[in-house]
Design a protein around this motif. Structure first.
Motif, PDB file in Angstrom:
ATOM      1  N   UNK A 249       9.717  -5.575 -12.677  1.00 17.56           N
ATOM      2  CA  UNK A 249       8.547  -6.396 -12.330  1.00 17.56           C
ATOM      3  C   UNK A 249       7.662  -5.661 -11.312  1.00 17.56           C
ATOM      4  N   UNK A 250       8.300  -5.039 -10.309  1.00 18.89           N
ATOM      5  CA  UNK A 250       7.495  -4.349  -9.273  1.00 18.89           C
ATOM      6  C   UNK A 250       6.726  -3.181  -9.893  1.00 18.89           C
ATOM      7  N   UNK A 251       7.392  -2.457 -10.821  1.00 19.10           N
ATOM      8  CA  UNK A 251       6.695  -1.326 -11.466  1.00 19.10           C
ATOM      9  C   UNK A 251       5.488  -1.823 -12.253  1.00 19.10           C
ATOM     10  N   UNK A 252       5.642  -2.993 -12.878  1.00 21.65           N
ATOM     11  CA  UNK A 252       4.523  -3.535 -13.645  1.00 21.65           C
ATOM     12  C   UNK A 252       3.365  -3.904 -12.699  1.00 21.65           C
ATOM     13  N   UNK A 253       3.674  -4.610 -11.603  1.00 24.85           N
ATOM     14  CA  UNK A 253       2.597  -5.076 -10.703  1.00 24.85           C
ATOM     15  C   UNK A 253       1.911  -3.880 -10.031  1.00 24.85           C
ATOM     16  N   UNK A 254       2.727  -2.870  -9.654  1.00 20.61           N
ATOM     17  CA  UNK A 254       2.161  -1.728  -8.912  1.00 20.61           C
ATOM     18  C   UNK A 254       1.675  -0.612  -9.843  1.00 20.61           C
ATOM     19  N   UNK A 255       1.980  -0.778 -11.144  1.00 21.59           N
ATOM     20  CA  UNK A 255       1.807   0.336 -12.098  1.00 21.59           C
ATOM     21  C   UNK A 255       0.412   0.933 -12.168  1.00 21.59           C
TER      22      UNK A 255
ATOM     23  N   UNK B 140       0.832  -1.218   0.000  1.00 23.50           N
ATOM     24  CA  UNK B 140       0.000   0.000   0.000  1.00 23.50           C
ATOM     25  C   UNK B 140       0.863   1.263   0.000  1.00 23.50           C
ATOM     26  N   UNK B 141       2.013   1.196   0.671  1.00 25.41           N
ATOM     27  CA  UNK B 141       2.944   2.342   0.636  1.00 25.41           C
ATOM     28  C   UNK B 141       3.513   2.513  -0.769  1.00 25.41           C
ATOM     29  N   UNK B 142       3.866   1.386  -1.387  1.00 23.43           N
ATOM     30  CA  UNK B 142       4.452   1.443  -2.734  1.00 23.43           C
ATOM     31  C   UNK B 142       3.398   1.926  -3.743  1.00 23.43           C
ATOM     32  N   UNK B 143       2.153   1.501  -3.532  1.00 21.35           N
ATOM     33  CA  UNK B 143       1.096   1.917  -4.461  1.00 21.35           C
ATOM     34  C   UNK B 143       0.865   3.430  -4.369  1.00 21.35           C
ATOM     35  N   UNK B 144       1.017   3.948  -3.150  1.00 20.40           N
ATOM     36  CA  UNK B 144       0.838   5.405  -2.972  1.00 20.40           C
ATOM     37  C   UNK B 144       2.026   6.179  -3.518  1.00 20.40           C
ATOM     38  N   UNK B 145       3.224   5.601  -3.393  1.00 22.41           N
ATOM     39  CA  UNK B 145       4.431   6.329  -3.778  1.00 22.41           C
ATOM     40  C   UNK B 145       5.420   5.363  -4.443  1.00 22.41           C
ATOM     41  N   UNK B 146       5.411   5.372  -5.783  1.00 20.44           N
ATOM     42  CA  UNK B 146       6.244   4.396  -6.498  1.00 20.44           C
ATOM     43  C   UNK B 146       7.731   4.720  -6.415  1.00 20.44           C
ATOM     44  N   UNK B 147       8.040   5.894  -5.883  1.00 21.90           N
ATOM     45  CA  UNK B 147       9.461   6.226  -5.641  1.00 21.90           C
ATOM     46  C   UNK B 147      10.066   5.288  -4.596  1.00 21.90           C
ATOM     47  N   UNK B 148       9.179   4.561  -3.871  1.00 23.28           N
ATOM     48  CA  UNK B 148       9.672   3.637  -2.847  1.00 23.28           C
ATOM     49  C   UNK B 148      10.152   2.305  -3.435  1.00 23.28           C
ATOM     50  N   UNK B 149       9.982   2.145  -4.751  1.00 17.76           N
ATOM     51  CA  UNK B 149      10.333   0.843  -5.344  1.00 17.76           C
ATOM     52  C   UNK B 149      11.819   0.487  -5.135  1.00 17.76           C
ATOM     53  N   UNK B 150      12.769   1.416  -5.326  1.00 19.26           N
ATOM     54  CA  UNK B 150      14.172   1.034  -5.053  1.00 19.26           C
ATOM     55  C   UNK B 150      14.380   0.568  -3.605  1.00 19.26           C
ATOM     56  N   UNK B 151      13.662   1.188  -2.642  1.00 20.50           N
ATOM     57  CA  UNK B 151      13.767   0.730  -1.247  1.00 20.50           C
ATOM     58  C   UNK B 151      13.207  -0.687  -1.111  1.00 20.50           C
ATOM     59  N   UNK B 152      12.087  -0.926  -1.823  1.00 22.83           N
ATOM     60  CA  UNK B 152      11.475  -2.259  -1.760  1.00 22.83           C
ATOM     61  C   UNK B 152      12.426  -3.301  -2.346  1.00 22.83           C
ATOM     62  N   UNK B 153      13.133  -2.932  -3.409  1.00 21.13           N
ATOM     63  CA  UNK B 153      14.080  -3.864  -4.034  1.00 21.13           C
ATOM     64  C   UNK B 153      15.217  -4.165  -3.049  1.00 21.13           C
ATOM     65  N   UNK B 154      15.791  -3.121  -2.447  1.00 23.52           N
ATOM     66  CA  UNK B 154      16.927  -3.315  -1.534  1.00 23.52           C
ATOM     67  C   UNK B 154      16.509  -4.136  -0.310  1.00 23.52           C
ATOM     68  N   UNK B 155      15.392  -3.744   0.295  1.00 23.17           N
ATOM     69  CA  UNK B 155      14.939  -4.432   1.507  1.00 23.17           C
ATOM     70  C   UNK B 155      14.501  -5.869   1.180  1.00 23.17           C
ATOM     71  N   UNK B 156      13.868  -6.043   0.019  1.00 24.64           N
ATOM     72  CA  UNK B 156      13.457  -7.389  -0.404  1.00 24.64           C
ATOM     73  C   UNK B 156      14.663  -8.283  -0.640  1.00 24.64           C
ATOM     74  N   UNK B 157      15.716  -7.715  -1.220  1.00 30.64           N
ATOM     75  CA  UNK B 157      16.932  -8.510  -1.446  1.00 30.64           C
ATOM     76  C   UNK B 157      17.580  -8.886  -0.115  1.00 30.64           C
TER      77      UNK B 157
END
Ligand code: HEM
Length: 394
Positions: A355-361, A259-276
């Motif tokens: 992939x995340x940008x596509x799912x959340x796009x 829900x945070x990523x959906x509101x602010x897609x600038x968070x995607x790099x954080x999601x990638x780093x934290x997910x890794x």
């Protein structure tokens, strides 16, 4: 207490290798390092792990226990030079800018963009997309492009490429307690390598400088080394990237962080780093001790093995949180450290981010409709992760 996201992660890991959850949990006690019968020295402390990975004078990956030991049996003795000898230093120097953030993004956009757009349209139209299967297809596309493989261009043809790469990586699964390969394993491994790199010699001669092999030629990399590098790219970058892609989509869902990523897609790099960090697809890294050395008061002897539990080291600080920020101790230990730091890290980030940008796009939340875990594989992964989007608003 283990939360829902953590529970699914342990299931993914346990399905791949039933003993791995126990090793990673018990391994947390291996701080800074501990000697364990049959495994050798076990390390689960990020700082000690980095000390070892940054110390080529006392550790390498060519001896028993290191991945280069296995590859030398499959590819030939020249591997010793290119994987961890003087040839490795010059190859890394020559290929330093092979995958920059920029070039990796261009590669991912060109090779994955059209297929991601198709999947995005499917989701937007209310159809289910199996993100785990899609990740394997996407990674198969990257491998086909890097190795100039001729394919039918269908999802099935890319799944087959992924499966062939996986077969090769699975040889390492049987090498987890000893990296001495049986003659039948060597024959099977060589057949797979020959199949996957069949087009490399021709591509090496003719590929434009914008491609990885063309670039290697322009840089003066020897053809044999370029062929070895191709094999390595495929093995190192196939299962790892596909594993991270689906697991991070699941983590964002299971923790509610989507829900945070959906509101602010600038968070995607954080999601990638934290997910890794949380998934750490290469859960352990092996090294052999080449000369006696004392670390944290313990003496490691030449010929002994070291098993660095990167997953345990990265997860000491807790579960997935988008607020966690950069961790100086862990840095990017999920990509290793030192002279073998992952060459494909920018590409992996571009693939996962794509992939995340596509799912959340579309800005609509996603629901996981079921999950199956991949069994008996080197890198823990989802077998299937069907996802649908919430209906579009009025
Ligand atoms: C999420 C995805 C990935 C993860 C977690 C990952 C992880 C790692 C780790 C931990 C190492 C160090 C191994 C060691 O020190 O023994 C490594 C090395 C390497 N990786 Fe990756 N990797 C990923 C994706 C990729 C991709 C996409 C490529 C290229 C297509 C790639 C190519 C390489 C290569 C060539 C090396 C060897 C570097 C050397 O020995 O100098 N990796 N990777």
């Amino acid at each position: 207490m283990i939360d829902r996201a953590g529970l699914h992660e342990w299931r993914v890991i346990g399905a791949a290798r039933p003993a791995l959850p126990l090793l990673l949990t018990a391994g947390r006690l291996a701080t800074p390092l501990r000697k364990v019968p049959r495994l050798g020295w076990v390390v689960a402390d990020p700082v000690t792990a980095r000390t070892i990975l940054n110390d080529p004078a006392h550790f390498n990956l060519l001896g028993e226990g290191g991945v280069g030991h296995m590859w030398a049996q499959l590819l030939g003795d020249w591997v010793n030079d290119v994987f961890d000898g003087p040839g490795h230093h010059s190859l890394r120097k020559q290929t330093r800018d092979l995958f920059t953030e920029e070039s990796a993004k261009r590669l991912a956009d060109r090779v994955l963009g059209p297929r991601l757009a198709e999947a995005g349209a499917d989701l937007a139209a209310g159809r289910t997309v199996d993100v785990a299967d899609l990740a394997r297809v996407l990674v198969g596309r990257i491998v086909a492009d890097l190795l100039h493989l001729h394919t039918a261009g269908t999802d099935q043809s890319y799944r087959e490429i992924f499966a062939t790469g996986e077969q090769l990586a699975t040889l390492a699964l049987h090498a987890s307690t000893s990296t001495h390969l049986a003659p039948s394993t060597i024959t099977r491994g060589r057949e797979i390598v020959a199949r996957l790199t069949a087009n490399v010699p021709e591509a090496f001669r003719t590929a434009p400088p914008t491609t990885v092999l063309g670039r290697c030629r322009e840089l003066g990399v020897e053809q044999q080394h370029a062929q070895g590098l191709s094999t390595l790219l495929m093995v190192a970058g196939t299962e790892t990237a596909a594993s991270a892609m689906a697991r991070i989509v699941a983590l964002l869902h299971d923790t509610g962080a989507q829900h945070d990523v959906l509101k602010d897609q600038e968070l995607i790099p954080d999601a990638v780093r934290e997910g890794l960090r949380v998934t750490t697809p290469a859960a352990a890294i092996g090294r052999s001790v080449t000369a006696d050395v004392t670390i944290a008061g313990r003496t490691l002897r030449a010929g002994e093995r070291v098993l660095i539990l990167t997953h345990a080291a990265n997860n000491r600080v807790g579960g997935f949180s988008l607020d966690r920020g950069y961790l100086p101790e862990q840095r990017q230990l999920w990509f290793g450290a030192g002279r073998h730091l992952c060459l494909g890290a920018p590409l992996a980030r571009a693939e996962i981010g794509g992939l995340l940008r596509m799912v959340a796009g579309s800005g609509r939340s996603w629901t996981i409709r079921g999950r199956r875990y991949r069994r008996r594989v080197l890198i823990p992964s989802y077998e299937s992760l069907p996802v649908t989007l919430a209906p579009a608003g009025p």
